[in-house]
Design an enzyme around this catalytic site. Structure first.
Site, PDB file in Angstrom:
ATOM      1  N   TYR A 144      18.240 -10.153  -6.646  1.00 15.68           N
ATOM      2  CA  TYR A 144      18.642  -9.875  -5.528  1.00 15.68           C
ATOM      3  C   TYR A 144      17.740 -10.117  -4.361  1.00 15.68           C
ATOM      4  O   TYR A 144      16.364  -9.691  -4.632  1.00 15.68           O
ATOM      5  CB  TYR A 144      18.860  -8.316  -5.453  1.00 15.68           C
ATOM      6  CG  TYR A 144      19.314  -7.596  -3.966  1.00 15.68           C
ATOM      7  CD1 TYR A 144      18.552  -6.657  -3.134  1.00 15.68           C
ATOM      8  CD2 TYR A 144      20.679  -8.170  -3.620  1.00 15.68           C
ATOM      9  CE1 TYR A 144      18.977  -6.360  -2.155  1.00 15.68           C
ATOM     10  CE2 TYR A 144      21.046  -7.535  -2.200  1.00 15.68           C
ATOM     11  CZ  TYR A 144      20.283  -6.620  -1.455  1.00 15.68           C
ATOM     12  OH  TYR A 144      20.848  -6.049  -0.305  1.00 15.68           O
ATOM     13  N   ASP A 239      10.121 -14.274  -4.428  1.00 12.94           N
ATOM     14  CA  ASP A 239      10.342 -13.253  -3.504  1.00 12.94           C
ATOM     15  C   ASP A 239       9.571 -12.041  -4.136  1.00 12.94           C
ATOM     16  O   ASP A 239       9.955 -11.488  -5.307  1.00 12.94           O
ATOM     17  CB  ASP A 239      12.065 -13.143  -3.646  1.00 12.94           C
ATOM     18  CG  ASP A 239      12.496 -11.721  -2.875  1.00 12.94           C
ATOM     19  OD1 ASP A 239      13.596 -11.623  -3.008  1.00 12.94           O
ATOM     20  OD2 ASP A 239      11.561 -10.987  -2.403  1.00 12.94           O
ATOM     21  N   LYS A 267       8.793  -3.907   1.930  1.00 11.17           N
ATOM     22  CA  LYS A 267       8.480  -2.551   1.507  1.00 11.17           C
ATOM     23  C   LYS A 267       7.000  -1.871   1.612  1.00 11.17           C
ATOM     24  O   LYS A 267       6.805  -1.621   2.704  1.00 11.17           O
ATOM     25  CB  LYS A 267       8.896  -2.513  -0.128  1.00 11.17           C
ATOM     26  CG  LYS A 267      10.370  -2.844  -0.345  1.00 11.17           C
ATOM     27  CD  LYS A 267      10.877  -2.819  -1.839  1.00 11.17           C
ATOM     28  CE  LYS A 267      12.153  -3.460  -2.007  1.00 11.17           C
ATOM     29  NZ  LYS A 267      13.114  -2.457  -1.824  1.00 11.17           N
TER      30      LYS A 267
HETATM   31  P1  KE4 Z   1      15.753  -5.373   2.384  1.00 10.65           P
HETATM   32  O1  KE4 Z   1      16.541  -6.315   3.463  1.00 10.65           O
HETATM   33  O2  KE4 Z   1      16.383  -4.218   1.753  1.00 10.65           O
HETATM   34  O3  KE4 Z   1      14.439  -4.684   3.286  1.00 10.65           O
HETATM   35  O4  KE4 Z   1      15.126  -6.288   1.388  1.00 10.65           O
HETATM   36  C1  KE4 Z   1      16.088  -7.213   0.634  1.00 10.65           C
HETATM   37  C2  KE4 Z   1      15.264  -7.275  -0.664  1.00 10.65           C
HETATM   38  C3  KE4 Z   1      14.750  -8.615  -0.849  1.00 10.65           C
HETATM   39  N1  KE4 Z   1      14.277  -8.905  -2.193  1.00 10.65           N
HETATM   40  C4  KE4 Z   1      13.988  -8.037  -3.054  1.00 10.65           C
HETATM   41  C5  KE4 Z   1      13.249  -8.476  -4.420  1.00 10.65           C
HETATM   42  C6  KE4 Z   1      14.362  -6.746  -2.998  1.00 10.65           C
HETATM   43  O5  KE4 Z   1      14.119  -5.904  -3.856  1.00 10.65           O
HETATM   44  C7  KE4 Z   1      15.190  -6.495  -1.756  1.00 10.65           C
HETATM   45  C8  KE4 Z   1      15.738  -4.922  -1.542  1.00 10.65           C
HETATM   46  N2  KE4 Z   1      15.665  -3.736  -2.732  1.00 10.65           N
HETATM   47  C9  KE4 Z   1      16.521  -3.054  -2.810  1.00 10.65           C
HETATM   48  C10 KE4 Z   1      16.457  -2.250  -4.255  1.00 10.65           C
HETATM   49  N3  KE4 Z   1      16.704  -2.767  -5.056  1.00 10.65           N
HETATM   50  C11 KE4 Z   1      16.788  -2.209  -1.615  1.00 10.65           C
HETATM   51  C12 KE4 Z   1      17.540  -1.013  -1.592  1.00 10.65           C
HETATM   52  C13 KE4 Z   1      18.721  -0.955  -0.565  1.00 10.65           C
HETATM   53  O6  KE4 Z   1      19.506  -1.898  -0.743  1.00 10.65           O
HETATM   54  O7  KE4 Z   1      18.989   0.107  -0.057  1.00 10.65           O
END
Ligand code: KE4
Length: 429
Positions: A144, A239, A267
């Site tokens: 993701y 990523d 994060k």
């Molecule tokens: P954000 O746009 O949510 O800040 O980041 C996206 C993203 C990109 N790449 C990786 C490897 C990620 O894990 C994420 C976001 N992780 C999720 C948790 N698995 C965010 C939680 C959510 O969607 O509320």
């Protein structure tokens, strides 16, 4: 456990916010029940609006490497806020943040700040497309990278958990340029490369994945991915939004010993505030506006408050690298406690752990990719989740996520968690 106030707030929230939450995975959809509304957090704990306290292993989905609201981040924020919140003009703190990132991550020659992981990954793919003049890119099932249209093709994390592998609203045009490979399967990469010769701009991967549960790229696989990208002129994007500064001081790049062309972060680098970043080779990054033609922008990118919190977090890591020994010891202790419990109960659920991110899958087969991850019994996970919650342990409300240990978790917290884990498994089996 009284959760009346949470229920009231959830009903109220649903009137104004889709599904009552600002991010789908928070809604408890895949584990059942209603989400708890959190009042405050401190160290390894947070407290819901009904006064129930939990040992927290989500840590805001990764940012809280030091637990909730550590003093050194709080004081950095309080200091920064005295000077104002945002100027929409360059500040010295942005240079300090960028400089520190390039010092801590060897592959980062230049870096641009953004406000989320999604912005970081979509900007990195655009940079690769602009740099190569090519349009297609490879991603992996189960990984993701945020919610930009062209990523939501059999994505992991929320999309996978919601059981909607391809999101409505993603156009055929967008999907057409996204090529899907299988994680840890180099043949699937080779096949796509030969079928799309000289048309692939980038390959983006979670080198240590946390969105299909936790799965690590195997050494030979990621080495060959690096070679293929170098030979084919494909930009290799790591990523590291989740793994960056989580699995090691130098992230997955350090753990795997592979140098990407671009990396994305989020994060932890925001210290709990909205921050993302993308960066890497200077020859690519200097093509980004305004030094080059590839457009990328953001009103609050590099804003003073987020930079203050992020810089405090990264400085703490830079000055205290021993925290990773501490995190390794605590995370291994928890993993072993879980393994001991399962031995006593005659169960052998698969557990993957890299550093302080780990996942227990409700399948006894090894989990090495998307296909093996989805063999997990998500109904059983839902029951386990609620049993743990009722025992004061807050895990990810979805099987295909990670459990995060922070420096704030004590041995006593871990022992309580191991005890709750045994009782919860006993209750559901
Ligand atoms: P954000 O746009 O949510 O800040 O980041 C996206 C993203 C990109 N790449 C990786 C490897 C990620 O894990 C994420 C976001 N992780 C999720 C948790 N698995 C965010 C939680 C959510 O969607 O509320």
């Amino acid at each position: 456990m009284n959760i009346n106030r949470s229920e009231e707030l959830f009903n109220e929230a649903k009137k104004y916010i889709p599904g009552g939450v600002n991010s789908p995975v928070r809604a408890f959809k895949s584990v059942g029940g209603n989400p708890l509304f959190i009042e405050s957090g401190r160290g390894a704990y947070f407290t819901d609006v009904d006064g129930n306290e939990y040992i927290d292993y989500i840590g805001s989905w990764g940012p809280h490497l030091f637990g909730h609201n550590p003093d050194f981040i709080k004081s950095a924020l309080l200091q920064a806020i005295e000077k104002g919140t945002s100027f929409g003009a360059p500040t010295e703190m942005e240079i300090k943040m960028a400089k520190l990132l390039t010092e801590m991550i060897p592959s980062l020659e230049m870096v641009r700040m953004v406000n989320s992981g999604t912005e970081a990954t979509m900007s990195a793919v655009r940079a690769a497309r602009g740099f190569t003049g090519r349009e297609k890119f490879i991603k992996f099932e189960g990984c993701y990278h945020g919610h930009a249209d062209y990523f939501l093709i059999k994505a992991g994390s929320g999309a996978l958990t919601l059981g909607v592998p391809t999101s409505p609203g993603v156009t055929k045009g967008n999907a057409a340029d996204t090529l899907m490979a299988d994680y840890n399967d180099i043949e699937s990469v080779k096949e796509l490369v030969s079928k799309n010769k000289s048309e692939i701009a980038a390959l983006i991967i979670e080198p240590i994945a946390g969105n299909m549960g936790v799965v690590k790229a195997e050494d030979n696989f990621i080495k060959e991915v690096r070679e293929i990208c170098s030979n084919e002129g494909i930009v290799l994007i790591f990523d590291e939004v989740m793994s960056g500064f989580r699995v090691a001081k130098g992230g997955a790049e350090e753990v795997l010993g592979i140098t990407p062309d671009l990396s994305t972060f989020g994060k932890i680098i925001g210290g709990g505030l909205p921050v993302g970043a993308f960066g890497g080779k200077k020859e690519i990054m200097e093509k980004i506006a305004p030094s080059g033609p590839i457009y990328q922008a953001g009103t609050l990118s590099g804003n003073p408050l987020a930079m203050a919190a992020g810089f405090a977090a990264l400085s703490y890591i830079n000055n205290n690298p021993h925290i990773y020994d501490d995190l390794e010891q605590k995370s291994a202790y928890l993993e072993n406690g879980f393994a001991e419990n399962m031995k006593k109960l005659g169960k052998n659920y698969s557990m993957n752990r890299i550093g302080s991110m780990q996942c227990m899958f409700f399948t006894e087969e090894p989990v090495v990719d998307f296909k093996t991850a989805v063999k997990s019994d998500t109904v059983l996970y839902g029951k386990y989740f609620h049993e743990m919650l009722n025992r004061g342990v807050y895990l990810a409300p979805a099987q295909f996520e990670a459990l995060f240990v922070s420096t704030a978790h004590t041995t006593d917290d871990l022992d309580k968690t191991i005890k709750a884990h045994y009782e919860s498994l006993k209750a559901i089996l």
